[in-house]
Design a protein around this motif. Sequence first.
Motif, PDB file in Angstrom:
ATOM      1  N   LEU A  45       0.739  -1.268   0.145  1.00  0.00           N
ATOM      2  CA  LEU A  45       0.095  -0.150   0.040  1.00  0.00           C
ATOM      3  C   LEU A  45       0.895   1.278  -0.012  1.00  0.00           C
ATOM      4  CD1 LEU A  45      -3.013   1.252   0.131  1.00  0.00           C
ATOM      5  CD2 LEU A  45      -2.893   1.022   2.926  1.00  0.00           C
ATOM      6  N   LEU A  46       2.087   1.348   0.867  1.00  0.00           N
ATOM      7  CA  LEU A  46       2.796   2.324   0.697  1.00  0.00           C
ATOM      8  C   LEU A  46       3.581   2.660  -0.682  1.00  0.00           C
ATOM      9  CD1 LEU A  46       4.244   4.518   2.707  1.00  0.00           C
ATOM     10  CD2 LEU A  46       6.049   2.713   2.970  1.00  0.00           C
ATOM     11  N   LEU A  47       3.797   1.440  -1.345  1.00  0.00           N
ATOM     12  CA  LEU A  47       4.509   1.574  -2.689  1.00  0.00           C
ATOM     13  C   LEU A  47       3.339   2.124  -3.757  1.00  0.00           C
ATOM     14  CD1 LEU A  47       6.398  -1.787  -3.000  1.00  0.00           C
ATOM     15  CD2 LEU A  47       7.287   0.643  -2.640  1.00  0.00           C
ATOM     16  N   VAL A  48       2.063   1.991  -3.536  1.00  0.00           N
ATOM     17  CA  VAL A  48       1.002   2.405  -4.381  1.00  0.00           C
ATOM     18  C   VAL A  48       1.128   3.878  -4.109  1.00  0.00           C
ATOM     19  CG1 VAL A  48      -1.427   2.269  -4.831  1.00  0.00           C
ATOM     20  CG2 VAL A  48      -0.189   0.181  -4.586  1.00  0.00           C
ATOM     21  N   LEU A  49       0.710   4.284  -2.675  1.00  0.00           N
ATOM     22  CA  LEU A  49       1.035   5.591  -2.443  1.00  0.00           C
ATOM     23  C   LEU A  49       2.071   6.424  -2.954  1.00  0.00           C
ATOM     24  CD1 LEU A  49      -0.438   5.429   1.259  1.00  0.00           C
ATOM     25  CD2 LEU A  49      -1.856   6.013  -0.853  1.00  0.00           C
ATOM     26  N   VAL A  50       3.273   5.773  -2.908  1.00  0.00           N
ATOM     27  CA  VAL A  50       4.286   6.644  -3.371  1.00  0.00           C
ATOM     28  C   VAL A  50       4.213   7.180  -4.760  1.00  0.00           C
ATOM     29  CG1 VAL A  50       6.974   6.631  -3.639  1.00  0.00           C
ATOM     30  CG2 VAL A  50       5.754   5.965  -1.504  1.00  0.00           C
ATOM     31  N   ALA A  51       3.751   5.778  -5.499  1.00  0.00           N
ATOM     32  CA  ALA A  51       3.594   6.031  -7.086  1.00  0.00           C
ATOM     33  C   ALA A  51       2.694   6.912  -7.186  1.00  0.00           C
ATOM     34  CB  ALA A  51       3.262   4.356  -7.573  1.00  0.00           C
ATOM     35  N   ALA A  52       1.360   7.067  -6.289  1.00  0.00           N
ATOM     36  CA  ALA A  52       0.369   7.939  -6.958  1.00  0.00           C
ATOM     37  C   ALA A  52       0.993   9.424  -6.327  1.00  0.00           C
ATOM     38  CB  ALA A  52      -0.777   7.779  -5.671  1.00  0.00           C
TER      39      ALA A  52
END
Length: 371
Positions: free
Chosen positions: A24-31
């Motif tokens: 989830l953290l990686l998804v938020l960073v990508a966003a």
Amino acid sequence: MSATLSSTKTAAALRRSARVSVELLLVLVAAAVALWVLGRMWSVVWPLIVGLLLTTLTWPLARFLRRRGWPPALAASVVTVLFLLFVAGIVTLIAVPVASQSGELSDGVAEGIEKLREWAAGPPLNINDAQISGGVDSAIARIKDSLGSMVTTLFTGVSTVLNGVVTAFLSLFLMFFFLKDGPRFLPWLARQLPGRLADDVPIVAARGWDTLGAFIRSQAFVGLLDAVFIGLGLWILGVPLVLPLAVLTFVSAFVPIVGALFAGLVAVLIALVSNGLTDALIVLAIILVVQQLEGNVFQPIIQSRGLGLHAAVVLLAVTLGASLAGVVGSLLAVPAAALIAVVWNYLREQLSDPPQEPETDDPHPGAATPS
């Protein structure tokens, strides 16, 4: 006797929670990175968005002409010219009556200022002319002291206006090319993408296009409701310039929050200088009631039906967009939420298991039953 926790199950749950948290953290960073890139490219992205919204508004007419055998370039040119004439007609419809009654309105403004001065001179304020003059002198002194910041603000405003003009021209050119070459875009996009993306991305883009069209239609219908109800109230009260004010209300509905405030302020001021304080307060009450009905009843219901979003989601999206990016955020919040819903629904379709066939005890369901 109470049950004890299993160390194996607890460790497995922690590992799973940690893995999900990292993902989830990686998804938020990508966003966040995508939003940062979008912000850096905003001078190009904003005209592109406006051009797409204008294209959804004018595409039905272009599609009608193309189906009648018109060449794409000719159909796009005619629709673009008609759109410009439509905008010029709206400006004329607002400007001409205002210019014709400008003398009456200016006299009303002067009379309103005089009435305001007389009211301030009486009880309970009892402000005399000397105090008014002192207040004016103090205001002039403050203006002189803040002249530098005013000049900076003026240049900022001029820059904003120039950026708006450039955005408008770019949006019109993009609208023309979208009308002309839009149907060829998805096949071209499919040829550029590898593997399964060649099938998935065009489908999502087509659904997103339908969603943008539904958003524009719903905004136009909401603006029409505002214009009809507010215009009817102004007409009953005998306020001048009813038609220009109704047109201004309809156009301003496409700019959330600020558009409604601007149109309402203009209507209240004209009612004040032409009909007096009582009618101005009645106009203000009418606008507040209509705007509350529009923001809390009409718009969420209409947009939720047209975009497939719940009314509460529409309200929350507008609130979040306004808090993050002001007027532009409130304008783009609902279509952005609808596009996110389109992508999510498509992902659910692709990730869902196919429906199971109902089991039957008959080993030969197609065989005829013997008599």
